[in-house]
Design an enzyme around this catalytic site. Sequence first.
Site, PDB file in Angstrom:
ATOM      1  N   CYS A  36      20.217   4.747  48.671  1.00  0.00           N
ATOM      2  CA  CYS A  36      19.065   4.648  47.778  1.00  0.00           C
ATOM      3  C   CYS A  36      18.233   3.406  48.064  1.00  0.00           C
ATOM      4  O   CYS A  36      17.385   3.024  47.264  1.00  0.00           O
ATOM      5  CB  CYS A  36      19.481   4.727  46.316  1.00  0.00           C
ATOM      6  SG  CYS A  36      20.892   3.757  45.891  1.00  0.00           S
ATOM      7  N   ASP A  38      18.208  -0.523  48.761  1.00  0.00           N
ATOM      8  CA  ASP A  38      18.811  -1.834  48.936  1.00  0.00           C
ATOM      9  C   ASP A  38      20.282  -1.845  48.565  1.00  0.00           C
ATOM     10  O   ASP A  38      20.760  -1.028  47.799  1.00  0.00           O
ATOM     11  CB  ASP A  38      18.080  -2.857  48.072  1.00  0.00           C
ATOM     12  CG  ASP A  38      16.661  -3.052  48.541  1.00  0.00           C
ATOM     13  OD1 ASP A  38      16.298  -2.442  49.556  1.00  0.00           O
ATOM     14  OD2 ASP A  38      15.933  -3.813  47.906  1.00  0.00           O
ATOM     15  N   CYS A  63      15.112  -5.705  51.326  1.00  0.00           N
ATOM     16  CA  CYS A  63      13.828  -6.277  51.686  1.00  0.00           C
ATOM     17  C   CYS A  63      13.819  -7.763  51.364  1.00  0.00           C
ATOM     18  O   CYS A  63      14.795  -8.317  50.871  1.00  0.00           O
ATOM     19  CB  CYS A  63      12.700  -5.552  50.967  1.00  0.00           C
ATOM     20  SG  CYS A  63      12.804  -5.686  49.189  1.00  0.00           S
ATOM     21  N   CYS A 107      13.715  -4.755  43.238  1.00  0.00           N
ATOM     22  CA  CYS A 107      14.633  -5.091  44.332  1.00  0.00           C
ATOM     23  C   CYS A 107      15.451  -6.324  43.978  1.00  0.00           C
ATOM     24  O   CYS A 107      16.550  -6.526  44.479  1.00  0.00           O
ATOM     25  CB  CYS A 107      13.870  -5.380  45.617  1.00  0.00           C
ATOM     26  SG  CYS A 107      12.583  -4.206  46.005  1.00  0.00           S
TER      27      CYS A 107
END
Lengths: 212, 391
Positions: A36, A38, A63, A107
């Site tokens: 999915c 990270d 990221c 994130c």
Amino acid sequence: MGMSYNEKVIEYFKNPKNVGTLEEPDGYAKEGSPACGDMVSLYLKVDDETREITDIKFESYGCASNIATGSIITEMAKGKTIEEAKEITWQEAAEELGGLPDLKTHCSVLAVDALREAIRNYEERQGIGEEKRETTQEVVEERLTHVMNPMKGRDVMKTGLIDSVEVEDGSITVNVALESDHQFASAIKEDIEEKLEPRWDVEKVVVRFVGG
Amino acid sequence: MKEETIYLDNAASTKVDERVMEAMEPYMLETYAVATSDFAYSMGIEAKEALNSAREKIADRLKGDSEEMIFTSGGTESSNLALKGAAEKLLEKEGKDHIVISKIEDFPVLNTAKVLEKKGFEVTYLDVDQEGFVDIEQLEGSLKDETILVSIQHANQEIGTLQDIEKIAEICEDHDVLYHADATHTFGRVPLDVSKIPVDMITLSSHTIHGPRGIGALYVREGTPLKKQMDGGFQENNLRAGVENIPAAVGFGKAVELIDEEENERLEEMRDRLIEGISSKIPDTVLNGPRKKRTPQNANITFQYVEGESITLHLDMRGIAVSTGSACFSKSLEASHVILGIGGDHERAHGSVRFTLGRFNDEEQVKKVIEEAAEVIERLREISPLGKGGE
């Protein structure tokens, strides 16, 4: 919306601190999954007397905001007691980084979740953790505060994006105040499912878009 | 100032060639009139001639007639006109209501089809195989009496897959169905001959071949039923109203003229060097799209265990501009529908990087990109929990 990464985020992204693993950790967590997006792994060493975090390491498949938050959160947690470390929020982590782009806050939540999960894992090993909680409407609403509204950079609960929540016999329905063809609909749906599906007593998660 | 950027995002847009700029300038400063009829003042006649000469250059490249070339504001408008124009016309005229597209179309076709679907048209989304090729049998099976049009791209925007356009066009012709191809990423780069291949409409773009933005074209074969979408004057064969963007059209024509086979071969060589260099120097990579049947300018590679936005950011800090199919990089937080469409999982999309070459790239740059990418990937893999034997 808008704004790109600031210099501090970039610096942490380029040279993250506390990267790696720990042999025989006292607490460990892996949050997210490659499928999915990270993923963060987090390792803890805790002093059993003082309950102080003496060492902490993380690894990230993610990221820049994920890597930077993983780095800052390990720095913030190091030296704190587990009770203090539990209280660290992603807002505080984001502030410490001088702010994150709105779109990217989701994130960063993962790193904070990983810290809390690693502490929970330590508590479980020590037999000091709380009992498994039943998934009630309240619990669902609490979990949804970890789902970001990418339009606002704050969670979906506080930004009024959740129309209503129904919990019945292990089946959860979350009604989202968005059109189903909205730009962020599938990202939000995925995020909600990810937060609720792993719970021990949840069998089914239905995300419905009921319009804004 | 940073060292000059190594720009490898030429599929997104390209640097305008200076010779294109020079060709355009007189049509802003000297011959700035609108295109008039042959009986008006001379500046307008001159402007019209320039417009038609650009039209001819573009049509010639496709071996089509210049009367069949409609200027638009760009590829997006061209595809909108093709799909909506044909759908509305044939619904009105013949009561047909079915459209077929591939799953991996670029957004102008994909989202236009979705809008038509919302309005009541039935849309079939064709599957593609692992390299991105459309399932030809499924295409044939999907066609029916109600089918208006098939829209399948000539090449893919992300992974460069070149479809068997000849076969697709033949099938459409046999079934008496219109065929539209989005050639945004092939025009000028890969030959396409409408005198041999029965394509009805083709979307063409200027800014992907070192021409200006704000101009594109739709090739419309004579007799194709199409409803005008932009109403107003009678320009462009009465299919697209609005004062013609003559400087941009002239620039587009010049851009087409400047592309030659030699350049395309040079791009293909650089592409191959890039793919071979990366896959030999960096372990655990996957090439997305076919090895051979791809556009000469495209290489798309997944670096396992690392995330694409992190890769692009690191490369950017080293002066290299590329793009990725990672959800984190996109404005909608969604992973590339193309990589998912070829059966890849989110992980494959997240670690994918698209390198697209253009006229201003050279071998030295390719060499540097391979070296820098190797360093960046190694570094990010040190941070990653994946791929260390434990997973």
